[in-house]
Scaffold this motif. Structure first.
Motif, PDB file in Angstrom:
ATOM      1  N   VAL A   1       4.952  71.384  18.106  1.00 44.76           N
ATOM      2  CA  VAL A   1       6.368  71.430  18.456  1.00 44.76           C
ATOM      3  C   VAL A   1       7.092  70.286  17.771  1.00 44.76           C
ATOM      4  CG1 VAL A   1       8.056  71.243  20.338  1.00 44.76           C
ATOM      5  CG2 VAL A   1       5.914  72.475  20.711  1.00 44.76           C
ATOM      6  N   LEU A   2       8.292  70.565  17.252  1.00 44.43           N
ATOM      7  CA  LEU A   2       9.164  69.525  16.713  1.00 44.43           C
ATOM      8  C   LEU A   2      10.409  69.435  17.578  1.00 44.43           C
ATOM      9  CD1 LEU A   2       9.150  70.309  12.859  1.00 44.43           C
ATOM     10  CD2 LEU A   2       7.460  69.019  14.185  1.00 44.43           C
ATOM     11  N   GLN A   3      10.824  68.206  17.874  1.00 47.93           N
ATOM     12  CA  GLN A   3      12.109  67.976  18.543  1.00 47.93           C
ATOM     13  C   GLN A   3      12.959  67.136  17.613  1.00 47.93           C
ATOM     14  OE1 GLN A   3      12.701  64.594  20.819  1.00 47.93           O
ATOM     15  NE2 GLN A   3      14.803  65.078  20.241  1.00 47.93           N
ATOM     16  N   THR A   4      14.063  67.705  17.146  1.00 48.71           N
ATOM     17  CA  THR A   4      14.953  66.979  16.256  1.00 48.71           C
ATOM     18  C   THR A   4      16.309  67.674  16.277  1.00 48.71           C
ATOM     19  OG1 THR A   4      15.164  66.030  14.023  1.00 48.71           O
ATOM     20  CG2 THR A   4      14.373  68.303  14.171  1.00 48.71           C
ATOM     21  N   LYS A   5      17.272  67.118  15.547  1.00 46.58           N
ATOM     22  CA  LYS A   5      18.590  67.738  15.497  1.00 46.58           C
ATOM     23  C   LYS A   5      18.885  68.166  14.061  1.00 46.58           C
ATOM     24  CE  LYS A   5      20.786  64.152  17.036  1.00 46.58           C
ATOM     25  NZ  LYS A   5      21.840  63.233  17.504  1.00 46.58           N
TER      26      LYS A   5
ATOM     27  N   ASP B   1      13.538  61.544  10.322  1.00 39.96           N
ATOM     28  CA  ASP B   1      13.009  61.864   8.994  1.00 39.96           C
ATOM     29  C   ASP B   1      11.499  62.059   9.040  1.00 39.96           C
ATOM     30  OD1 ASP B   1      15.519  61.754   7.899  1.00 39.96           O
ATOM     31  OD2 ASP B   1      15.330  59.695   7.193  1.00 39.96           O
ATOM     32  N   GLU B   2      10.823  61.268   9.860  1.00 39.00           N
ATOM     33  CA  GLU B   2       9.368  61.374   9.967  1.00 39.00           C
ATOM     34  C   GLU B   2       8.943  62.697  10.577  1.00 39.00           C
ATOM     35  OE1 GLU B   2       6.988  57.440  10.757  1.00 39.00           O
ATOM     36  OE2 GLU B   2       8.748  57.477  12.075  1.00 39.00           O
ATOM     37  N   VAL B   3       9.659  63.145  11.600  1.00 43.99           N
ATOM     38  CA  VAL B   3       9.314  64.403  12.250  1.00 43.99           C
ATOM     39  C   VAL B   3       9.259  65.528  11.225  1.00 43.99           C
ATOM     40  CG1 VAL B   3      10.211  66.194  13.788  1.00 43.99           C
ATOM     41  CG2 VAL B   3      10.123  63.829  14.555  1.00 43.99           C
ATOM     42  N   LEU B   4      10.282  65.604  10.394  1.00 44.65           N
ATOM     43  CA  LEU B   4      10.363  66.683   9.418  1.00 44.65           C
ATOM     44  C   LEU B   4       9.412  66.472   8.245  1.00 44.65           C
ATOM     45  CD1 LEU B   4      14.229  67.146   9.473  1.00 44.65           C
ATOM     46  CD2 LEU B   4      12.540  68.675  10.465  1.00 44.65           C
ATOM     47  N   SER B   5       9.337  65.247   7.743  1.00 45.54           N
ATOM     48  CA  SER B   5       8.483  64.997   6.570  1.00 45.54           C
ATOM     49  C   SER B   5       7.011  65.185   6.897  1.00 45.54           C
ATOM     50  CB  SER B   5       8.733  63.589   6.011  1.00 45.54           C
ATOM     51  OG  SER B   5       8.377  62.594   6.956  1.00 45.54           O
ATOM     52  N   LYS B   6       6.590  64.742   8.088  1.00 40.77           N
ATOM     53  CA  LYS B   6       5.190  64.914   8.471  1.00 40.77           C
ATOM     54  C   LYS B   6       4.858  66.401   8.627  1.00 40.77           C
ATOM     55  CE  LYS B   6       3.225  62.373  11.646  1.00 40.77           C
ATOM     56  NZ  LYS B   6       2.053  61.871  10.918  1.00 40.77           N
TER      57      LYS B   6
ATOM     58  N   MET C   1      14.482  72.317  19.945  1.00 42.91           N
ATOM     59  CA  MET C   1      13.031  72.449  19.994  1.00 42.91           C
ATOM     60  C   MET C   1      12.587  73.536  19.017  1.00 42.91           C
ATOM     61  SD  MET C   1      12.596  70.146  22.285  1.00 42.91           S
ATOM     62  CE  MET C   1      10.802  70.267  22.370  1.00 42.91           C
ATOM     63  N   PHE C   2      11.610  73.208  18.179  1.00 36.63           N
ATOM     64  CA  PHE C   2      11.131  74.128  17.163  1.00 36.63           C
ATOM     65  C   PHE C   2       9.613  74.276  17.270  1.00 36.63           C
ATOM     66  CE2 PHE C   2      14.816  71.832  15.521  1.00 36.63           C
ATOM     67  CZ  PHE C   2      15.653  72.863  15.109  1.00 36.63           C
TER      68      PHE C   2
END
Length: 439
Positions: free
Chosen positions: A144-148, A125-130, A353-354
């Motif tokens: 870069v963001l790494q998440t699913k 949640d932090e990866v996306l919210s930040k 990876m985004f």
């Protein structure tokens, strides 16, 4: 559907704001030798193709654009990106949901002298919210963001808001099945399994279908004790149930193959503010599953321990992440995965990876994504920290010999986020409402 309408409105607002104040674009320098082409796959005629960065949702036409998506970055080599990254002269900031990403810093900086990699280990949640806050305040730090993405939120909302943009390196994508490139560029796949007790069932797994998990004995009692995390709070599990609804014909056929008769529909669609499909085998399964007796345990190790402690006379099954199979060797648990269930074992949960749109290190970001997914030949070393039991690389030239079963022998399938996204809120509501009715 409500969420999709909200995403459309937000996208329209973003378009107006960008038109008013301009936008920072992540395109290579004009003197780059890279081809200038925007070719999203499966997006219709070339005249209707959106500009780079509109992958996921075409603001102009209101249609979804799927991968693989080729642009001016797709054919750049590691060497070309390295030169551009050095010219950017900025740290490359990674927001990651896996602590293992921290182990990539030393190897990357050693391979690419002069570049500074900074990894932040965050919750999903932090990866996306930040990233969303940074985008809205025009104070972008992440590259870069790494998440699913298990229910379509990232694909349908974060691309449409202009928070992230795609990167598909063509040479690496040639080693990945296209169905795994539709919604993102993958790092690896994981999944959850039903576990059974090997001592209680020495001849192999006692179930071959999802329907048998909720089977009853002749006296009406439940055949298996069921253990799982609180499913109503697990987005990945609810997405799996949503997929059963979108693949209702397969669910109905699975029932008939097991029991020899057509499925009888017993669920009541009343009580919901939305239309529940009639005679849908996936909805019927969701109804029956919510009425089963089950024990919710938050810790995965305790879930598989419950199966280890079960007996043939009092058998148990648990739904837990694939990596918990390590308790078999480390703690001597009598546990194994149930594989090749019908209509399918699970959905592949893909860590992806985004690239952050408008980031300060667009070339460095893409160079790192290539590195962490194995590089041109799969031998960069960047993927090594993620070669643990329960993770499967999606490249056909990269192996993980720690898994007892290969990816193609699991009976899992790619997640169709397009189908799941529109019904996910309804599935969540059905689960909660029907679970509250369970006796």
């Amino acid at each position: 559907m409500k969420k999709k309408l909200l995403a459309l409105l937000l996208a329209a607002v973003m378009v107006l704001s960008l038109a008013a104040c301009g936008g920072k674009t992540d395109t290579p320098p004009a003197d780059s030798n890279a081809p200038a082409q925007n070719e999203p796959a499966n997006s219709g005629d070339s005249t209707d193709q959106p500009a780079a960065g509109q992958f996921g949702y075409d603001r102009a036409t209101g249609t979804e654009v799927y991968g693989p998506y080729w642009d001016e970055w797709s054919d750049m080599t590691d060497e070309e990106l390295y030169e551009l990254a050095k010219a950017e002269n900025n740290p490359i900031n990674i927001y990651a949901t896996s602590s293992k990403m921290l182990k990539t810093e030393e190897g990357f900086e050693e391979l690419y002298p002069g570049l500074d990699l900074v990894v932040s280990d965050l919750d999903s949640d932090e990866v996306l919210s930040k990233a969303e806050i940074e985008n809205s305040t025009n104070n972008i730090t992440a590259d870069v963001l790494q998440t699913k993405d298990v229910n379509g939120d990232v694909f349908f909302e974060y691309y449409s808001k202009g928070i992230i943009e795609p990167f598909y390196p063509r040479d690496i994508c040639s080693h990945i099945e296209e169905e795994n490139l539709k919604f993102s560029f993958p790092l690896y796949a994981s999944q959850a399994f039903w576990y059974y007790n090997t001592e209680a069932f020495p001849d192999g797994q006692p179930i071959t279908s999802w329907w048998q998990i909720i089977e009853k004995n002749p006296d009406g009692s439940q055949k298996y004790r069921i253990f799982a995390k609180e499913i109503g709070q697990e987005t990945a599990y609810l997405s799996l149930f949503a997929s059963f609804i979108t693949n209702a014909d397969e669910m109905a056929q699975s029932y008939k193959d097991i029991y020899g008769t057509d499925l009888e529909y017993t669920y009541d669609p009343a009580g919901f503010a939305f239309e529940v499909p009639e005679n849908n085998a996936g909805v019927e399964y969701l109804w029956r599953f919510t009425q089963a007796k089950m024990t919710f345990i938050g810790d995965g190790d305790e879930l598989v321990l419950a199966v280890h402690n079960s007996t043939k006379d009092d058998p148990a099954l648990c739904l837990a992440s694939a990596g918990k199979i390590e308790n078999r060797d480390e703690s001597g648990y009598n546990i194994a995965w149930c594989t090749n269930l019908t209509p399918y074992t699970a959905l592949l949960n893909t860590e992806s990876m985004f690239v952050v749109k408008g980031c300060d290190s667009p070339a460095g970001a893409r160079l790192f994504i290539r590195y962490v997914t194995g590089g041109a030949d799969g031998q960069s070393g960047g993927f090594k920290p993620f070669t643990k039991t329960g993770n499967w690389p999606l490249r056909d030239d990269v192996d993980n010999d720690k898994n007892p079963v290969s990816l193609h022998d699991l009976g899992a399938r790619a997640n169709d986020l397009d189908a799941i996204y529109s019904i996910f809120p309804d599935v969540q509501d059905m689960w909660t409402y029907w679970r509250d009715q369970a006796k």
